[in-house]
Design a protein around this motif. Structure first.
Motif, PDB file in Angstrom:
ATOM      1  N   THR A 190      15.174  -5.377 -16.213  1.00  0.00           N
ATOM      2  CA  THR A 190      13.731  -5.216 -16.104  1.00  0.00           C
ATOM      3  C   THR A 190      13.433  -4.783 -14.667  1.00  0.00           C
ATOM      4  OG1 THR A 190      13.232  -6.863 -17.789  1.00  0.00           O
ATOM      5  CG2 THR A 190      11.508  -6.428 -16.159  1.00  0.00           C
ATOM      6  N   VAL A 191      12.677  -3.710 -14.504  1.00  0.00           N
ATOM      7  CA  VAL A 191      12.415  -3.158 -13.169  1.00  0.00           C
ATOM      8  C   VAL A 191      10.992  -3.490 -12.724  1.00  0.00           C
ATOM      9  CG1 VAL A 191      12.283  -1.075 -11.762  1.00  0.00           C
ATOM     10  CG2 VAL A 191      14.067  -1.294 -13.512  1.00  0.00           C
ATOM     11  N   VAL A 192      10.893  -4.124 -11.560  1.00  0.00           N
ATOM     12  CA  VAL A 192       9.606  -4.420 -10.944  1.00  0.00           C
ATOM     13  C   VAL A 192       9.459  -3.523  -9.714  1.00  0.00           C
ATOM     14  CG1 VAL A 192       8.135  -6.166  -9.889  1.00  0.00           C
ATOM     15  CG2 VAL A 192       9.743  -6.828 -11.703  1.00  0.00           C
ATOM     16  N   ALA A 193       8.438  -2.662  -9.730  1.00  0.00           N
ATOM     17  CA  ALA A 193       8.202  -1.740  -8.624  1.00  0.00           C
ATOM     18  C   ALA A 193       7.162  -2.316  -7.674  1.00  0.00           C
ATOM     19  CB  ALA A 193       7.733  -0.398  -9.166  1.00  0.00           C
ATOM     20  N   CYS A 194       7.523  -2.408  -6.398  1.00  0.00           N
ATOM     21  CA  CYS A 194       6.624  -2.935  -5.361  1.00  0.00           C
ATOM     22  C   CYS A 194       5.870  -1.762  -4.741  1.00  0.00           C
ATOM     23  CB  CYS A 194       7.429  -3.669  -4.299  1.00  0.00           C
ATOM     24  SG  CYS A 194       8.365  -5.052  -4.968  1.00  0.00           S
ATOM     25  N   ASP A 195       4.565  -1.745  -4.964  1.00  0.00           N
ATOM     26  CA  ASP A 195       3.765  -0.595  -4.558  1.00  0.00           C
ATOM     27  C   ASP A 195       2.849  -0.954  -3.389  1.00  0.00           C
ATOM     28  OD1 ASP A 195       2.786   1.934  -4.556  1.00  0.00           O
ATOM     29  OD2 ASP A 195       1.658   1.768  -6.430  1.00  0.00           O
ATOM     30  N   TYR A 196       3.439  -1.506  -2.318  1.00  0.00           N
ATOM     31  CA  TYR A 196       2.610  -1.920  -1.184  1.00  0.00           C
ATOM     32  C   TYR A 196       3.152  -1.477   0.164  1.00  0.00           C
ATOM     33  CZ  TYR A 196       5.898  -5.839  -1.905  1.00  0.00           C
ATOM     34  OH  TYR A 196       7.016  -6.603  -2.142  1.00  0.00           O
ATOM     35  N   ALA A 197       4.378  -0.995   0.229  1.00  0.00           N
ATOM     36  CA  ALA A 197       4.969  -0.649   1.527  1.00  0.00           C
ATOM     37  C   ALA A 197       4.440   0.684   2.059  1.00  0.00           C
ATOM     38  CB  ALA A 197       6.484  -0.607   1.426  1.00  0.00           C
ATOM     39  N   GLY A 198       4.177   1.619   1.154  1.00  0.00           N
ATOM     40  CA  GLY A 198       3.669   2.909   1.589  1.00  0.00           C
ATOM     41  C   GLY A 198       4.732   3.898   2.023  1.00  0.00           C
ATOM     42  N   PHE A 199       6.021   3.588   1.794  1.00  0.00           N
ATOM     43  CA  PHE A 199       7.085   4.506   2.205  1.00  0.00           C
ATOM     44  C   PHE A 199       7.419   5.525   1.115  1.00  0.00           C
ATOM     45  CE2 PHE A 199       8.797   0.469   4.392  1.00  0.00           C
ATOM     46  CZ  PHE A 199       7.945   0.646   5.466  1.00  0.00           C
ATOM     47  N   ARG A 200       7.049   5.224  -0.108  1.00  0.00           N
ATOM     48  CA  ARG A 200       7.497   6.029  -1.238  1.00  0.00           C
ATOM     49  C   ARG A 200       6.773   7.375  -1.303  1.00  0.00           C
ATOM     50  NH1 ARG A 200       3.862   6.289  -5.252  1.00  0.00           N
ATOM     51  NH2 ARG A 200       2.145   4.797  -5.263  1.00  0.00           N
ATOM     52  N   GLU A 201       7.362   8.273  -2.097  1.00  0.00           N
ATOM     53  CA  GLU A 201       6.735   9.548  -2.390  1.00  0.00           C
ATOM     54  C   GLU A 201       6.201   9.509  -3.823  1.00  0.00           C
ATOM     55  OE1 GLU A 201       9.786  12.397  -1.572  1.00  0.00           O
ATOM     56  OE2 GLU A 201       9.858  11.886   0.563  1.00  0.00           O
ATOM     57  N   ALA A 202       5.316  10.429  -4.154  1.00  0.00           N
ATOM     58  CA  ALA A 202       4.687  10.446  -5.475  1.00  0.00           C
ATOM     59  C   ALA A 202       5.742  10.487  -6.581  1.00  0.00           C
ATOM     60  CB  ALA A 202       3.760  11.646  -5.594  1.00  0.00           C
ATOM     61  N   GLY A 203       5.553   9.643  -7.590  1.00  0.00           N
ATOM     62  CA  GLY A 203       6.433   9.660  -8.753  1.00  0.00           C
ATOM     63  C   GLY A 203       7.681   8.814  -8.639  1.00  0.00           C
ATOM     64  N   GLU A 204       7.947   8.224  -7.466  1.00  0.00           N
ATOM     65  CA  GLU A 204       9.194   7.479  -7.280  1.00  0.00           C
ATOM     66  C   GLU A 204       9.307   6.254  -8.177  1.00  0.00           C
ATOM     67  OE1 GLU A 204      11.492   6.807  -3.730  1.00  0.00           O
ATOM     68  OE2 GLU A 204       9.893   7.700  -2.568  1.00  0.00           O
ATOM     69  N   LEU A 205       8.188   5.661  -8.524  1.00  0.00           N
ATOM     70  CA  LEU A 205       8.227   4.401  -9.268  1.00  0.00           C
ATOM     71  C   LEU A 205       8.070   4.598 -10.772  1.00  0.00           C
ATOM     72  CD1 LEU A 205       6.143   2.185  -6.800  1.00  0.00           C
ATOM     73  CD2 LEU A 205       8.607   2.620  -6.852  1.00  0.00           C
ATOM     74  N   GLU A 206       8.078   5.848 -11.220  1.00  0.00           N
ATOM     75  CA  GLU A 206       7.969   6.122 -12.660  1.00  0.00           C
ATOM     76  C   GLU A 206       9.143   5.490 -13.395  1.00  0.00           C
ATOM     77  OE1 GLU A 206       5.392   7.587 -14.140  1.00  0.00           O
ATOM     78  OE2 GLU A 206       4.473   7.695 -12.156  1.00  0.00           O
ATOM     79  N   GLY A 207       8.840   4.883 -14.538  1.00  0.00           N
ATOM     80  CA  GLY A 207       9.888   4.259 -15.350  1.00  0.00           C
ATOM     81  C   GLY A 207       9.996   2.764 -15.160  1.00  0.00           C
ATOM     82  N   ALA A 208       9.365   2.224 -14.102  1.00  0.00           N
ATOM     83  CA  ALA A 208       9.393   0.771 -13.890  1.00  0.00           C
ATOM     84  C   ALA A 208       8.610   0.074 -14.998  1.00  0.00           C
ATOM     85  CB  ALA A 208       8.803   0.425 -12.533  1.00  0.00           C
ATOM     86  N   HIS A 209       9.058  -1.118 -15.363  1.00  0.00           N
ATOM     87  CA  HIS A 209       8.390  -1.890 -16.420  1.00  0.00           C
ATOM     88  C   HIS A 209       7.138  -2.598 -15.900  1.00  0.00           C
ATOM     89  CE1 HIS A 209      12.748  -1.755 -17.557  1.00  0.00           C
ATOM     90  NE2 HIS A 209      12.208  -1.354 -18.688  1.00  0.00           N
ATOM     91  N   ILE A 210       7.188  -2.981 -14.631  1.00  0.00           N
ATOM     92  CA  ILE A 210       6.108  -3.748 -14.002  1.00  0.00           C
ATOM     93  C   ILE A 210       5.836  -3.119 -12.645  1.00  0.00           C
ATOM     94  CG2 ILE A 210       5.505  -5.996 -12.983  1.00  0.00           C
ATOM     95  CD1 ILE A 210       7.414  -7.271 -15.098  1.00  0.00           C
ATOM     96  N   ARG A 211       4.566  -3.067 -12.235  1.00  0.00           N
ATOM     97  CA  ARG A 211       4.242  -2.574 -10.905  1.00  0.00           C
ATOM     98  C   ARG A 211       3.327  -3.596 -10.235  1.00  0.00           C
ATOM     99  NH1 ARG A 211       2.856   3.632  -9.286  1.00  0.00           N
ATOM    100  NH2 ARG A 211       4.408   3.927 -10.902  1.00  0.00           N
ATOM    101  N   ILE A 212       3.674  -4.007  -9.018  1.00  0.00           N
ATOM    102  CA  ILE A 212       2.886  -5.017  -8.316  1.00  0.00           C
ATOM    103  C   ILE A 212       2.364  -4.471  -6.990  1.00  0.00           C
ATOM    104  CG2 ILE A 212       4.001  -6.995  -9.424  1.00  0.00           C
ATOM    105  CD1 ILE A 212       5.735  -7.366  -6.941  1.00  0.00           C
ATOM    106  N   GLY A 213       1.162  -4.915  -6.610  1.00  0.00           N
ATOM    107  CA  GLY A 213       0.539  -4.483  -5.368  1.00  0.00           C
ATOM    108  C   GLY A 213       0.599  -5.539  -4.288  1.00  0.00           C
ATOM    109  N   HIS A 214       1.170  -6.697  -4.613  1.00  0.00           N
ATOM    110  CA  HIS A 214       1.351  -7.804  -3.660  1.00  0.00           C
ATOM    111  C   HIS A 214       2.526  -8.619  -4.173  1.00  0.00           C
ATOM    112  CE1 HIS A 214       0.540 -11.514  -1.412  1.00  0.00           C
ATOM    113  NE2 HIS A 214      -0.252 -10.796  -0.636  1.00  0.00           N
ATOM    114  N   PHE A 215       3.366  -9.090  -3.263  1.00  0.00           N
ATOM    115  CA  PHE A 215       4.602  -9.746  -3.693  1.00  0.00           C
ATOM    116  C   PHE A 215       4.352 -10.950  -4.594  1.00  0.00           C
ATOM    117  CE2 PHE A 215       8.481 -12.296  -3.248  1.00  0.00           C
ATOM    118  CZ  PHE A 215       9.443 -11.324  -3.499  1.00  0.00           C
ATOM    119  N   THR A 216       3.296 -11.704  -4.315  1.00  0.00           N
ATOM    120  CA  THR A 216       3.033 -12.922  -5.099  1.00  0.00           C
ATOM    121  C   THR A 216       2.713 -12.616  -6.559  1.00  0.00           C
ATOM    122  OG1 THR A 216       0.712 -12.871  -4.439  1.00  0.00           O
ATOM    123  CG2 THR A 216       2.196 -14.201  -3.092  1.00  0.00           C
TER     124      THR A 216
END
Length: 223
Positions: A190-216
């Protein structure tokens, strides 16, 4: 509304951009590294923009330097490796570098629930181990896996090795870059994508099952 999932046997975490606010340690070390390279006469010109190395976080070190200074030789890249890790470790000793908000508390909660915790990073062995130790997280992790220690060519291989070594059947891969998503998917996690660091490029997290905007938010998805 989050879809809750069964508590996994284990969770595997990327380090930079997932647990650790890398730029708070990296950028002072980055500038010190180029100051030394220039002083030694093996690099000339302006220090490359910070965005180059921030955008390369999550890559293997050899690929990072090819992106940061593509016109320099492999020998200069190796020297930069040594200087950067030296300045980062010195920065840790001096108290630089911070975890993302809620990381320590969330990891403690997962540990208390009986989830086996691991780090899977493309970084150097000494860097990964020293960051985890310096930030007081070492007692929570069963083991720390780094490309630097195991000489893996991809995070897919690193994660596969980790799962096989520890006999793990059911796990989540938590990270912020495409290499984390790929490593999780290709190892049937199961893939959890962390979308808060700001280092990624567009589309990098495609395919993740879960996406979170804060670690908690990780805890919100656990049944």
């Amino acid at each position: 509304m989050s879809t809750r999932r069964q508590l996994p046997e284990a969770m595997l975490f990327d380090l930079d951009g997932t647990l650790f606010q890398t730029e708070t340690l990296l950028l002072p070390a980055y500038h010190a590294t180029f100051d030394e390279l220039k002083a030694k006469g093996i690099y000339t010109g302006e220090t490359p923009p910070e965005e180059r190395i921030l955008g390369a976080l999550g890559m293997l070190l050899e690929h990072i330097w090819m992106r940061v200074m593509p016109d320099s030789s492999p020998e200069v890249h190796r020297e930069a490796d040594q200087l950067l890790i030296h300045h980062q470790l010195q920065g840790l000793i001096e108290g630089r570098g911070v975890l993302y908000e809620g990381v320590a508390e969330t990891l403690q909660t997962l540990h208390d629930k009986g989830v086996r915790l691991f780090v899977a990073s493309n970084g150097l062995e000494s860097y990964v181990k020293e960051v985890i130790a310096a930030k007081g997280l070492a007692p929570l992790f069963e083991n720390l896996y780094s490309a630097g220690e195991y000489q893996t060519r991809s995070k897919v291989d690193l994660v596969k090795m980790l799962l096989e070594t520890h006999g793990i059947q059911n796990a989540w891969m938590v990270g912020d870059r495409s290499s984390d998503v790929e490593a999780g998917l290709r190892n049937n996690l199961t893939v959890v994508a962390c979308d808060y660091a700001g280092f990624r490029e567009a589309g990098e997290l495609e395919g993740a099952h879960i996406r979170i905007g804060h670690f908690t938010e990780l805890l919100d998805y656990l049944a």
